[in-house]
Design a protein around this motif. Structure first.
Motif, PDB file in Angstrom:
ATOM      1  N   VAL A  16       1.167  -1.734  -0.661  1.00 48.24           N
ATOM      2  CA  VAL A  16      -0.057   0.076   0.042  1.00 48.24           C
ATOM      3  C   VAL A  16       0.647   1.169  -0.127  1.00 48.24           C
ATOM      4  N   VAL A  17       2.017   1.296   0.788  1.00 52.68           N
ATOM      5  CA  VAL A  17       3.088   2.357   0.803  1.00 52.68           C
ATOM      6  C   VAL A  17       3.648   2.445  -0.238  1.00 52.68           C
ATOM      7  N   MET A  22       5.433   8.612  -3.468  1.00 50.25           N
ATOM      8  CA  MET A  22       6.060   9.544  -4.910  1.00 50.25           C
ATOM      9  C   MET A  22       7.114   9.457  -5.130  1.00 50.25           C
ATOM     10  N   PHE A  23       7.937   8.865  -4.795  1.00 52.93           N
ATOM     11  CA  PHE A  23       9.516   8.715  -5.344  1.00 52.93           C
ATOM     12  C   PHE A  23      10.158   7.299  -4.314  1.00 52.93           C
ATOM     13  N   ASP A  41       3.324  13.349   1.750  1.00 52.88           N
ATOM     14  CA  ASP A  41       3.028  14.652   2.115  1.00 52.88           C
ATOM     15  C   ASP A  41       1.371  14.088   2.657  1.00 52.88           C
ATOM     16  N   SER A  42       0.848  15.446   3.172  1.00 51.97           N
ATOM     17  CA  SER A  42      -0.345  15.363   3.256  1.00 51.97           C
ATOM     18  C   SER A  42      -1.659  14.907   3.055  1.00 51.97           C
ATOM     19  N   ILE A  43      -1.518  15.355   1.496  1.00 56.08           N
ATOM     20  CA  ILE A  43      -2.656  15.237   0.521  1.00 56.08           C
ATOM     21  C   ILE A  43      -2.400  14.004   0.047  1.00 56.08           C
ATOM     22  N   LYS A  44      -1.467  13.557   0.512  1.00 51.22           N
ATOM     23  CA  LYS A  44      -1.009  11.500   0.184  1.00 51.22           C
ATOM     24  C   LYS A  44      -1.345  10.851   0.771  1.00 51.22           C
ATOM     25  N   MET A  45      -1.298  11.645   2.564  1.00 52.69           N
ATOM     26  CA  MET A  45      -1.532  10.774   3.668  1.00 52.69           C
ATOM     27  C   MET A  45      -3.143  10.464   3.867  1.00 52.69           C
ATOM     28  N   VAL A  46      -3.750  11.300   2.801  1.00 49.88           N
ATOM     29  CA  VAL A  46      -5.205  11.030   3.135  1.00 49.88           C
ATOM     30  C   VAL A  46      -5.338   9.467   2.494  1.00 49.88           C
ATOM     31  N   GLU A  47      -4.766   9.493   1.078  1.00 51.89           N
ATOM     32  CA  GLU A  47      -5.090   8.733  -0.124  1.00 51.89           C
ATOM     33  C   GLU A  47      -4.509   7.414   0.752  1.00 51.89           C
ATOM     34  N   LEU A  48      -3.339   6.969   1.623  1.00 49.53           N
ATOM     35  CA  LEU A  48      -2.572   5.983   1.371  1.00 49.53           C
ATOM     36  C   LEU A  48      -3.933   5.344   2.730  1.00 49.53           C
ATOM     37  N   VAL A  49      -4.114   6.212   3.534  1.00 48.05           N
ATOM     38  CA  VAL A  49      -5.220   6.185   5.147  1.00 48.05           C
ATOM     39  C   VAL A  49      -6.496   5.324   4.055  1.00 48.05           C
TER      40      VAL A  49
END
Length: 90
Positions: A16-17, A22-23, A41-49
């Motif tokens: 998942v990570v 992003m890189f 970042d915080s935006i990608k963190m939401v997607e990760l969660v």
């Protein structure tokens, strides 16, 4: 010593990570810092969660959602093990 169940969760969290990285996705490990090492970042963190919730059929508590609790892959694995082990109710 990790159980087969914990090893399975570890591998799934790493995948998942990798999908959200992003890189440097090919180098995700337990010790990875998701912000520094993978650009989450915080935006990608939401997607990760959201991906973690879908992958493990859990709900991440908003009060638990912080870079301190989710800063490394190892911390995410521990969180998911706790949630998944309690039927999503940790």
């Amino acid at each position: 010593m990790q159980t087969a169940y914990e090893n399975e969760i570890k591998e799934r969290v790493i995948e998942v990570v990798k999908r959200n990285s992003m890189f440097n996705a090919e180098n995700v490990s337990e010790s990875s810092n998701i912000r520094r090492d993978h650009g989450i970042d915080s935006i990608k963190m939401v997607e990760l969660v959201v991906d973690l919730e879908d992958e493990f059929d859990i709900e991440v508590d908003s009060c638990s959602l912080s870079f301190e609790n989710f800063s490394t892959v190892e911390l995410i694995i521990r969180y998911v093990i706790g949630k998944a082990g309690n039927g999503g109710e940790a």
